[in-house]
Design an enzyme around this catalytic site. Structure first.
Site, mmCIF file in Angstrom:
data_model
loop_
_atom_site.group_PDB
_atom_site.id
_atom_site.type_symbol
_atom_site.label_atom_id
_atom_site.label_comp_id
_atom_site.label_asym_id
_atom_site.label_seq_id
_atom_site.Cartn_x
_atom_site.Cartn_y
_atom_site.Cartn_z
ATOM 1 N N HIS A 50 -6.824 6.940 -3.007
ATOM 2 C CA HIS A 50 -7.700 6.078 -2.209
ATOM 3 C C HIS A 50 -7.009 5.423 -1.022
ATOM 4 C CE1 HIS A 50 -5.718 2.868 -4.463
ATOM 5 N NE2 HIS A 50 -6.244 2.002 -3.619
ATOM 6 N N HIS A 98 0.840 -1.206 0.000
ATOM 7 C CA HIS A 98 0.000 0.000 0.000
ATOM 8 C C HIS A 98 0.873 1.253 0.000
ATOM 9 C CE1 HIS A 98 -3.075 -2.942 1.486
ATOM 10 N NE2 HIS A 98 -3.807 -2.240 0.639
#
EC number: 3.1.4.-
Length: 571
Positions: free
Chosen positions: A214, A152
């Site tokens: 996001h 991530h």
């Protein structure tokens, strides 16, 4: 006969009494911890409970701190013509590998995708934006994404943006990125009768922004970990999509810093755009995947929904499909991302063991474990989603075909590993992180036991009561004194103004506890107030009495005479 001034004064006093009662009761109920019956932010007994109110203040403060600390001036760099051409061509391919790009090219690729988006006729006019605003915005986001994460990170964000572009380009909703080879060419979208045709220019732009932002600020572990560890962020959001709420808050603030607020605050469309952006990012929480699949299936089958509802579900569908697009990439690319995720999960598992929490993720123990994990994820989530997308957007069939081929490859690999066990470990993309390496994460995502101790953590603050204080107004939260007790049991007296942290909230909480009975007696309809008989008339306080103090904490949180109101999420 009463004078008009006297009547006005009585009315104003009455309004103030009612407002104070409603506000204090409202905060008491809003921060409730007992079935919505008012056992709230200051508690309904002798114990002060301001954790929820303090956490909201901390969330506001830490969000601003994160955005500001990672904000530096963007200095544009010119790409060589050959490099620009090469990056454009790589972005046009589904075999796109951002993890192989040097750091400076990640930002360049992101900017190129937005630059191609602005080649749509009318896009700049619809958004009110240009690349001089968008590129610094992208640069700022990249700073907040954590380099320590093996999955991530900003590379994942760019991967998701490129997938979003690929899906939209396949459906003829955006131009091919190769349009940038011609410095002056513009593109006009053809009519599209399919479901995806409901998206206008602003909705497509919002989808790009959601894709690149996001996961901004992602700490490198899951919502379930934070729920089990009772981290402040998870407590604030009741264990529901805590990370996604954080991503949205950070994304909106960075947008506003770089002029993208012109889109969020559009006089006729701003509220809808903010909600669309919010709901698109929130859909990336896999815990709501089943509900989304149900809602999108209904839309695909009937198309019986308002235009706004269709736009939301389509944006969510593309966002989700892009977010979990790795299994639909060519196998070698897919395998890289699978290994990167397993490495990140292994780091989380180390942290869970360190904190004596249940292990909630699959670790990279062996190639067989990796293959089994991919088979489960593709079969349960990725394949059903991309198959449903093909029903809505037939042009996405090649992605389903690749996903099915990858699933077959993983199953073949699993069978081989079962029959001929191999002792070689999975080759990780990077070494798993150790517990101490998480300390640079967004503070409220960390459990209290793992956060860096501060002076505040090592002190116990107790207010000096009116009996022991020489303060001119000992009942005032603003002027009361606090006794600081360290672990060595030494005490000093300091004013509340000298105390760091959430002194104002705690002080107001103590004042609120003292005032609860009187507040409830003034208005039996106060939220959370117990039923009790009250006198028909209430004698107003003497006109010479000093007004109740107002304590201002972080912007958006006010406590004291008018109880705390928290600034909600921008929706």
């Amino acid at each position: 006969m009463c004078s008009s001034a006297s009547v006005a004064s009585d009315v104003q006093s009455s309004r103030q009494l009612r407002r104070r009662s409603a506000d204090v009761g409202g905060l008491h109920l809003a921060c409730t911890s007992s079935n919505g019956q008012g056992a709230g932010w200051v508690g309904d007994d002798d114990e002060l409970q301001t954790l929820f109110a303090e956490s909201l203040g901390d969330l506001y403060t830490e969000t601003l701190k994160t955005v500001n600390e990672h904000h530096s001036e963007y200095i544009p760099t010119d790409l060589e013509s050959s490099t620009r051409t090469s990056l454009i061509d790589s972005l046009a391919q589904w075999h796109f590998e951002p993890h192989r790009l040097p750091e400076e090219h990640l930002l360049a690729c992101t900017s190129l995708l937005f630059e191609a988006l602005l080649r749509i006729a009318g896009m700049q006019e619809a958004t009110g934006l240009n690349m001089t605003q968008i590129t610094p915005f992208i640069f700022h986001l990249r700073q907040i994404y954590r380099l320590e994460n093996s999955y991530h990170n900003f590379m994942h964000a760019l991967d998701v943006l490129q997938a979003t572009y690929s899906f939209l380009e396949s459906a003829h909703m955006v131009p091919p990125v190769t349009i940038l080879h011609d410095p002056s060419e513009m593109w006009t979208p053809p009519p599209n009768p399919r479901i995806i045709g409901c998206l206008g220019l602003r909705e497509i732009f919002v989808l790009y922004v959601a894709a690149i932002g996001h996961d901004v600020g992602h700490p490198g572990f899951t919502n379930l970990f934070m729920k089990n560890a009772q981290t402040p962020l998870s407590v604030v959001f009741d264990g529901k999509s805590a990370l996604e709420h954080m991503h949205c808050q950070l994304l909106l603030r960075v947008m506003r810093q770089h002029g993208l607020g012109v889109l969020l605050d559009h006089p006729t469309d701003g509220a809808r755009i903010r909600r669309l952006l919010w709901e698109t990012v929130m859909a990336t929480d896999m815990s709501v995947h089943a509900e989304f699949m149900k809602n999108f299936s209904v839309l695909v089958a009937s198309r019986d929904a308002t235009r706004a509802r269709r736009q939301t579900l389509v944006c969510q569908a593309i966002m989700k499909c892009a977010d979990i697009s790795n299994p639909s990439r060519p196998y070698t690319v897919s395998q890289h991302w699978a290994s990167a995720l397993m490495t990140e999960w292994t780091s989380q598992a180390h942290l869970e063991r360190y904190l004596d929490l249940p292990t909630t993720v699959q670790t990279a123990e062996s190639p067989l474990a990796e293959a089994s994990s991919q088979i489960f994820f593709i079969s349960t989530f990725a394949m059903p989603l991309v198959s449903l997308m093909v029903e809505a957007i037939p042009e996405m069939e090649p992605y389903r075909t690749q996903c099915a081929a990858n699933l077959h490859t993983w199953k073949t690999r699993q069978e081989k590993l079962r029959n001929e066990p191999s002792r070689e470990p999975v080759s990780p993309t990077s070494s798993p992180r150790q517990p101490d390496e998480f300390l640079t994460a967004f503070p409220l995502t960390l459990p209290h036991s793992h956060r860096t101790p501060t002076l505040e953590d090592m002190m116990v603050w107790t207010p000096i009561t009116a009996d022991s204080s020489d303060s001119s107004d000992p009942g005032s939260p603003c002027s009361s004194l606090f006794t600081l007790t360290t672990e060595a049991s030494t005490s000093v007296s300091v004013t509340s103004a000298e105390r760091e942290g959430n002194a104002e909230i705690r002080a107001a909480g103590r004042a609120g506890m003292r005032k609860q009975r009187s507040v409830y007696s003034l208005n039996r309809n106060s939220w959370g107030a117990p039923e009790r008989k009250v006198p028909l008339f209430v004698t107003p306080p003497p006109s010479s009495a000093p007004p109740a103090p107002v304590v201002v904490t972080s912007p958006g949180v006010k406590v004291g005479r008018h109880a705390a109101r928290t600034t909600g999420s921008e929706t």
